[in-house]
Design a protein around this motif. Sequence first.
Motif, PDB file in Angstrom:
ATOM      1  N   GLU A 190     147.260  19.392  -9.564  1.00 21.21           N
ATOM      2  CA  GLU A 190     146.563  18.210 -10.054  1.00 21.21           C
ATOM      3  C   GLU A 190     145.073  18.245  -9.727  1.00 21.21           C
ATOM      4  O   GLU A 190     144.250  17.732 -10.495  1.00 21.21           O
ATOM      5  CB  GLU A 190     147.211  16.945  -9.498  1.00 21.21           C
ATOM      6  N   TYR A 191     144.709  18.825  -8.597  1.00 21.05           N
ATOM      7  CA  TYR A 191     143.285  19.020  -8.306  1.00 21.05           C
ATOM      8  C   TYR A 191     142.612  19.754  -9.459  1.00 21.05           C
ATOM      9  O   TYR A 191     141.524  19.397  -9.917  1.00 21.05           O
ATOM     10  CB  TYR A 191     143.100  19.845  -7.031  1.00 21.05           C
ATOM     11  N   GLN A 194     142.864  17.628 -13.061  1.00 25.64           N
ATOM     12  CA  GLN A 194     141.979  16.458 -13.102  1.00 25.64           C
ATOM     13  C   GLN A 194     140.514  16.860 -13.089  1.00 25.64           C
ATOM     14  O   GLN A 194     139.679  16.222 -13.743  1.00 25.64           O
ATOM     15  CB  GLN A 194     142.312  15.540 -11.928  1.00 25.64           C
ATOM     16  N   SER A 195     140.194  17.933 -12.355  1.00 22.97           N
ATOM     17  CA  SER A 195     138.810  18.406 -12.327  1.00 22.97           C
ATOM     18  C   SER A 195     138.371  18.898 -13.699  1.00 22.97           C
ATOM     19  O   SER A 195     137.252  18.599 -14.152  1.00 22.97           O
ATOM     20  CB  SER A 195     138.660  19.517 -11.292  1.00 22.97           C
ATOM     21  N   ARG A 208     144.925  16.024 -22.808  1.00 18.87           N
ATOM     22  CA  ARG A 208     145.647  16.736 -21.763  1.00 18.87           C
ATOM     23  C   ARG A 208     147.135  16.750 -22.087  1.00 18.87           C
ATOM     24  O   ARG A 208     147.749  15.692 -22.274  1.00 18.87           O
ATOM     25  CB  ARG A 208     145.408  16.082 -20.397  1.00 18.87           C
TER      26      ARG A 208
END
Length: 337
Positions: A190-191, A194-195, A208
């Motif tokens: 998720e890092y 989301q980045s 997405r």
Amino acid sequence: MITDSIAFLDLPDGRSLVGRGPFTPSAKPPQEGVAFYRNDFGLGAAEPWLVPDRWEIASHGEVASLIGMAGGSPACTWEAPEASDFSLVFQEISAAIRGGTFEKTVPVVVERGTLEEAPGHRLLATAAGSSGPLLGYGFSDGVSGFAGASPELLLSVTGGVLKTMALAGTARTEERDVLAVDEKEIREHEYVAQSLVAKLGDIGEVRRGPRGILQLGSIVHFHTPIEVDLTGEESPAQLLRRLHPTPALGPLPRTPETLRQLIGWRRRLGTPEDFGAPFGAIVDGDFHAIVAIRGLWWQDREVILPAGCGVIEASRLVNEWRELRLKREAVKARFGL
């Protein structure tokens, strides 16, 4: 002795671009035609575009025969990497995460080997013909080079639509069900996802897709597809600097300071400068670039096999060391080494 240079890149549409040297370096891509893109991890090359003397488009399965090398990879004697070197870097990273400098970063360990004989273009030919979702890539001058089959598309721009992906979170194939509920691996993924969405939001409409699991032989990864309908003209150089390195291979947050620190750790551990860097090509205005991972780098008979792992606060040394070995073994199997 082979003295001609060859580059190839599998394109996302099932075709492959094969270029032959001599290659003419350039600071900018040509207005039309073809050029390969090769840079270091810090994107420091003054002339990253390489215009081939001649080139052709083929199917993925035809590349090995176009390269013209047969016989498979030479035998290799491997020297296991030292866990102590990685342990020191891991401890420094963990301290930096606790201190708030990083949320995540990606150290790299290399395994070194000696080939029975100089490979010429043979490792390039072995990397060719990869089946999806892997994308083969490579560059060889007959004495040195790199080649691999990357699971990670950094970006592909065709007809005003940019495609990219978040690829992070790793497990053995037999642990697929465990990966699906592994909180640490989900958080790491998720890092990255989301980045990427945050970095792309101001250049178009971002879509997405759902997080899924990508099957790659002995390894599985979390995978999230991302598309952007671009609202303006973005050059390949602008897009590359916007996206590279993603948190899948780089630091989070990505600042000049955190990137510099990561490059320092990579150099301490002997990482090739272009491992994890973009390798791509522009073909009549369409640009495609993979992340140069899951490959080999060589000079004469000496070969280097790098692998990286994402470190977050929840990471544990023994688990990361195991993941690094898993990735290296997958590359060895791919090359028959």
